[in-house]
Enzyme design. Structure first.
Site, PDB file in Angstrom:
ATOM      1  N   LYS A   1       0.837  -1.215   0.000  1.00  0.00           N
ATOM      2  CA  LYS A   1       0.000   0.000   0.000  1.00  0.00           C
ATOM      3  C   LYS A   1       0.867   1.259   0.000  1.00  0.00           C
ATOM      4  O   LYS A   1       0.654   2.183  -0.790  1.00  0.00           O
ATOM      5  CB  LYS A   1      -0.934   0.011   1.231  1.00  0.00           C
ATOM      6  CG  LYS A   1      -1.809  -1.207   1.356  1.00  0.00           C
ATOM      7  CD  LYS A   1      -2.716  -1.139   2.563  1.00  0.00           C
ATOM      8  CE  LYS A   1      -2.007  -1.120   3.907  1.00  0.00           C
ATOM      9  NZ  LYS A   1      -1.278  -2.370   4.229  1.00  0.00           N
TER      10      LYS A   1
ATOM     11  N   ARG B   1      11.861  -5.633   4.188  1.00  0.00           N
ATOM     12  CA  ARG B   1      11.651  -4.189   3.984  1.00  0.00           C
ATOM     13  C   ARG B   1      12.747  -3.359   4.650  1.00  0.00           C
ATOM     14  O   ARG B   1      13.163  -3.601   5.777  1.00  0.00           O
ATOM     15  CB  ARG B   1      10.297  -3.771   4.553  1.00  0.00           C
ATOM     16  CG  ARG B   1      10.117  -2.255   4.546  1.00  0.00           C
ATOM     17  CD  ARG B   1       8.693  -1.828   4.732  1.00  0.00           C
ATOM     18  NE  ARG B   1       8.064  -2.365   5.914  1.00  0.00           N
ATOM     19  CZ  ARG B   1       6.765  -2.230   6.164  1.00  0.00           C
ATOM     20  NH1 ARG B   1       5.977  -1.592   5.315  1.00  0.00           N
ATOM     21  NH2 ARG B   1       6.248  -2.736   7.263  1.00  0.00           N
TER      22      ARG B   1
ATOM     23  N   ARG C   1      -9.618   0.560   9.383  1.00  0.00           N
ATOM     24  CA  ARG C   1      -9.177  -0.822   9.622  1.00  0.00           C
ATOM     25  C   ARG C   1     -10.166  -1.599  10.464  1.00  0.00           C
ATOM     26  O   ARG C   1      -9.915  -2.763  10.766  1.00  0.00           O
ATOM     27  CB  ARG C   1      -7.841  -0.804  10.386  1.00  0.00           C
ATOM     28  CG  ARG C   1      -6.630  -0.870   9.497  1.00  0.00           C
ATOM     29  CD  ARG C   1      -5.467  -0.370  10.307  1.00  0.00           C
ATOM     30  NE  ARG C   1      -4.339  -1.217  10.177  1.00  0.00           N
ATOM     31  CZ  ARG C   1      -3.202  -0.812   9.593  1.00  0.00           C
ATOM     32  NH1 ARG C   1      -3.088   0.385   9.091  1.00  0.00           N
ATOM     33  NH2 ARG C   1      -2.184  -1.622   9.535  1.00  0.00           N
TER      34      ARG C   1
ATOM     35  N   ARG D   1       0.507  -8.867  13.568  1.00  0.00           N
ATOM     36  CA  ARG D   1      -0.182  -7.877  12.717  1.00  0.00           C
ATOM     37  C   ARG D   1      -1.084  -8.575  11.703  1.00  0.00           C
ATOM     38  O   ARG D   1      -2.177  -8.100  11.407  1.00  0.00           O
ATOM     39  CB  ARG D   1       0.850  -6.994  12.005  1.00  0.00           C
ATOM     40  CG  ARG D   1       1.499  -5.981  12.957  1.00  0.00           C
ATOM     41  CD  ARG D   1       2.815  -5.456  12.421  1.00  0.00           C
ATOM     42  NE  ARG D   1       2.692  -4.757  11.167  1.00  0.00           N
ATOM     43  CZ  ARG D   1       3.697  -4.637  10.287  1.00  0.00           C
ATOM     44  NH1 ARG D   1       4.870  -5.167  10.542  1.00  0.00           N
ATOM     45  NH2 ARG D   1       3.518  -3.971   9.188  1.00  0.00           N
TER      46      ARG D   1
ATOM     47  N   ARG E   1      11.944  -1.566  10.087  1.00  0.00           N
ATOM     48  CA  ARG E   1      10.929  -1.064  11.000  1.00  0.00           C
ATOM     49  C   ARG E   1      10.851  -1.960  12.226  1.00  0.00           C
ATOM     50  O   ARG E   1      10.950  -3.180  12.117  1.00  0.00           O
ATOM     51  CB  ARG E   1       9.583  -1.041  10.281  1.00  0.00           C
ATOM     52  CG  ARG E   1       9.042   0.367  10.122  1.00  0.00           C
ATOM     53  CD  ARG E   1       7.878   0.417   9.205  1.00  0.00           C
ATOM     54  NE  ARG E   1       6.693  -0.250   9.722  1.00  0.00           N
ATOM     55  CZ  ARG E   1       5.514  -0.234   9.112  1.00  0.00           C
ATOM     56  NH1 ARG E   1       5.385   0.406   7.966  1.00  0.00           N
ATOM     57  NH2 ARG E   1       4.475  -0.862   9.619  1.00  0.00           N
TER      58      ARG E   1
HETATM   59  P1  AP5 Z   1       4.871  -1.570   1.721  1.00  0.00           P
HETATM   60  O1  AP5 Z   1       4.427  -0.760   0.564  1.00  0.00           O
HETATM   61  O2  AP5 Z   1       5.668  -0.895   2.794  1.00  0.00           O
HETATM   62  O3  AP5 Z   1       3.616  -2.361   2.343  1.00  0.00           O
HETATM   63  P2  AP5 Z   1       2.362  -1.828   3.148  1.00  0.00           P
HETATM   64  O4  AP5 Z   1       1.159  -2.505   2.605  1.00  0.00           O
HETATM   65  O5  AP5 Z   1       2.343  -0.337   3.193  1.00  0.00           O
HETATM   66  O6  AP5 Z   1       2.688  -2.454   4.557  1.00  0.00           O
HETATM   67  P3  AP5 Z   1       2.730  -1.813   6.025  1.00  0.00           P
HETATM   68  O7  AP5 Z   1       3.512  -2.794   6.871  1.00  0.00           O
HETATM   69  O8  AP5 Z   1       3.222  -0.425   6.033  1.00  0.00           O
HETATM   70  O9  AP5 Z   1       1.240  -1.872   6.387  1.00  0.00           O
HETATM   71  P4  AP5 Z   1       0.644  -1.903   7.778  1.00  0.00           P
HETATM   72  O10 AP5 Z   1      -0.759  -1.767   7.415  1.00  0.00           O
HETATM   73  O11 AP5 Z   1       0.954  -3.055   8.640  1.00  0.00           O
HETATM   74  O12 AP5 Z   1       1.417  -0.772   8.564  1.00  0.00           O
HETATM   75  P5  AP5 Z   1       1.011   0.695   8.961  1.00  0.00           P
HETATM   76  O13 AP5 Z   1       2.219   1.507   8.871  1.00  0.00           O
HETATM   77  O14 AP5 Z   1      -0.214   1.121   8.254  1.00  0.00           O
HETATM   78  O15 AP5 Z   1       5.693  -2.816   1.138  1.00  0.00           O
HETATM   79  C1  AP5 Z   1       6.319  -3.753   2.015  1.00  0.00           C
HETATM   80  C2  AP5 Z   1       7.657  -4.188   1.398  1.00  0.00           C
HETATM   81  O16 AP5 Z   1       7.419  -4.874   0.154  1.00  0.00           O
HETATM   82  C3  AP5 Z   1       8.619  -3.037   1.049  1.00  0.00           C
HETATM   83  O17 AP5 Z   1       9.919  -3.481   1.313  1.00  0.00           O
HETATM   84  C4  AP5 Z   1       8.416  -2.819  -0.469  1.00  0.00           C
HETATM   85  O18 AP5 Z   1       9.604  -2.343  -1.073  1.00  0.00           O
HETATM   86  C5  AP5 Z   1       8.076  -4.224  -0.938  1.00  0.00           C
HETATM   87  N1  AP5 Z   1       7.114  -4.248  -2.042  1.00  0.00           N
HETATM   88  C6  AP5 Z   1       6.020  -3.460  -2.189  1.00  0.00           C
HETATM   89  N2  AP5 Z   1       5.345  -3.798  -3.302  1.00  0.00           N
HETATM   90  C7  AP5 Z   1       6.030  -4.841  -3.862  1.00  0.00           C
HETATM   91  C8  AP5 Z   1       5.829  -5.653  -5.024  1.00  0.00           C
HETATM   92  N3  AP5 Z   1       4.763  -5.441  -5.837  1.00  0.00           N
HETATM   93  N4  AP5 Z   1       6.711  -6.635  -5.295  1.00  0.00           N
HETATM   94  C9  AP5 Z   1       7.788  -6.836  -4.480  1.00  0.00           C
HETATM   95  N5  AP5 Z   1       8.044  -6.099  -3.354  1.00  0.00           N
HETATM   96  C10 AP5 Z   1       7.160  -5.117  -3.054  1.00  0.00           C
HETATM   97  O19 AP5 Z   1       0.591   0.499  10.490  1.00  0.00           O
HETATM   98  C11 AP5 Z   1       1.541   0.255  11.509  1.00  0.00           C
HETATM   99  C12 AP5 Z   1       0.849   0.218  12.865  1.00  0.00           C
HETATM  100  O20 AP5 Z   1       0.207   1.496  13.133  1.00  0.00           O
HETATM  101  C13 AP5 Z   1      -0.289  -0.801  13.018  1.00  0.00           C
HETATM  102  O21 AP5 Z   1       0.203  -2.078  13.345  1.00  0.00           O
HETATM  103  C14 AP5 Z   1      -1.098  -0.163  14.137  1.00  0.00           C
HETATM  104  O22 AP5 Z   1      -0.499  -0.363  15.400  1.00  0.00           O
HETATM  105  C15 AP5 Z   1      -1.020   1.321  13.812  1.00  0.00           C
HETATM  106  N6  AP5 Z   1      -2.120   1.748  12.930  1.00  0.00           N
HETATM  107  C16 AP5 Z   1      -1.976   2.209  11.648  1.00  0.00           C
HETATM  108  N7  AP5 Z   1      -3.179   2.504  11.122  1.00  0.00           N
HETATM  109  C17 AP5 Z   1      -4.096   2.224  12.078  1.00  0.00           C
HETATM  110  C18 AP5 Z   1      -5.523   2.285  12.125  1.00  0.00           C
HETATM  111  N8  AP5 Z   1      -6.254   2.687  11.073  1.00  0.00           N
HETATM  112  N9  AP5 Z   1      -6.137   1.924  13.268  1.00  0.00           N
HETATM  113  C19 AP5 Z   1      -5.425   1.523  14.343  1.00  0.00           C
HETATM  114  N10 AP5 Z   1      -4.087   1.412  14.364  1.00  0.00           N
HETATM  115  C20 AP5 Z   1      -3.417   1.749  13.231  1.00  0.00           C
END
Ligand code: AP5
Length: 221
Positions: free
Chosen positions: A13, A127, A88, A171, A160
């Site tokens: 994402k 990552r 979420r 997660r 991270r």
């Molecule tokens: P990346 O693009 O970073 O993946 P992502 O889907 O953004 O994954 P996240 O881990 O950031 O999502 P998340 O939802 O767990 O974390 P968030 O920060 O929102 O890609 C991942 C890797 O793959 C990278 O190395 C990239 O280079 C590679 N890649 C990408 N596309 C590729 C492809 N097509 N092919 C090959 N490689 C590829 O949330 C973190 C924490 O914040 C949560 O756990 C929670 O505690 C809190 N939080 C956030 N939002 C909320 C909410 N709405 N409500 C409550 N708590 C929340």
């Protein structure tokens, strides 16, 4: 245009959000990025969210939805915005509908990143992120040109804290328990666009653009 990026951790994402932000000139709102920035502050929000992020649990809905409502009110969201990682839970989805309706706006589309658990785990495990400029890399799929350094700003790349094997597993469990239900809810509203996100980054971008060009046209009507 107002859109949501929905999908499990590691679906890609954040990676695709950067492409969409440039191509469609919409503000990128990532609750994960906002919360990670908050953990560095010694204020109430920072103290509240720290433990949730470390353990891979969701920050409570009331805190999250308040942060998002404030952010949506900023001038850069006037033209349109993209929510990455929010909503979420069903409670967050309802809060989003309320805040948009209060402002006379509506959600145009939800892009669902459909990815296998195996792929998600592999992506998160490899990552790398630049804490200085926020650029993202992957050890195998998107390696930096010089080892351990950011191509864009030269900053030192880090993993991270919540990308440890144990927290990744938690997660993904939290996603299955609390977020997956949103797929059916948005599908029933007819605004869900399913993207096969197991493919290469450029193929995923092409699929997203194929959906979003039409969404952008309709949002202007
Ligand atoms: P990346 O693009 O970073 O993946 P992502 O889907 O953004 O994954 P996240 O881990 O950031 O999502 P998340 O939802 O767990 O974390 P968030 O920060 O929102 O890609 C991942 C890797 O793959 C990278 O190395 C990239 O280079 C590679 N890649 C990408 N596309 C590729 C492809 N097509 N092919 C090959 N490689 C590829 O949330 C973190 C924490 O914040 C949560 O756990 C929670 O505690 C809190 N939080 C956030 N939002 C909320 C909410 N709405 N409500 C409550 N708590 C929340």
């Amino acid at each position: 245009m107002i859109i949501v990026l929905l999908g499990p951790p590691g679906a890609g994402k954040g990676t695709q959000a950067k492409e969409i932000e440039e191509r469609y000139a919409v503000a990128h709102i990532s609750t994960g990025d906002m919360f990670r920035a908050a953990t560095k502050q010694e204020d109430e929000l920072g103290r509240t969210v720290r433990g949730y992020l470390e353990s891979g649990q969701l920050v409570p809905d009331d805190v999250t939805s308040r942060v998002v409502a404030d952010r949506i009110g900023r001038p850069d969201c006037q033209r349109g915005f993209m929510l990455d990682g929010y909503p979420r839970t069903i409670g967050q989805a309802e809060a989003l509908d309320r805040v948009l309706s209060d402002r006379g706006r509506r959600l145009d589309a939800v892009l669902y990143f459909d990815v296998s658990e195996e792929t998600a785990v592999e992506r998160l495990s490899g990552r790398l992120t630049c804490p200085a400029c926020g650029a993202g890399y992957h050890k195998k799929y998107m390696p930096p040109t010089s080892d351990g350094r950011c191509d864009r700003c030269g900053g030192e790349l880090t993993q991270r804290a919540d990308d440890s094997p144990e927290t990744i597993r938690e997660r993904l469990r939290v996603y299955a328990r609390q977020t997956e239900a949103l797929i059916a809810a948005y599908e029933a509203r007819g605004i869900l666009h399913r993207i096969d996100a197991n493919r290469s980054p450029s193929d995923v971008t092409a699929a997203l653009v194929g959906e979003l060009d039409g969404v952008a046209d309709r949002s202007r009507e």
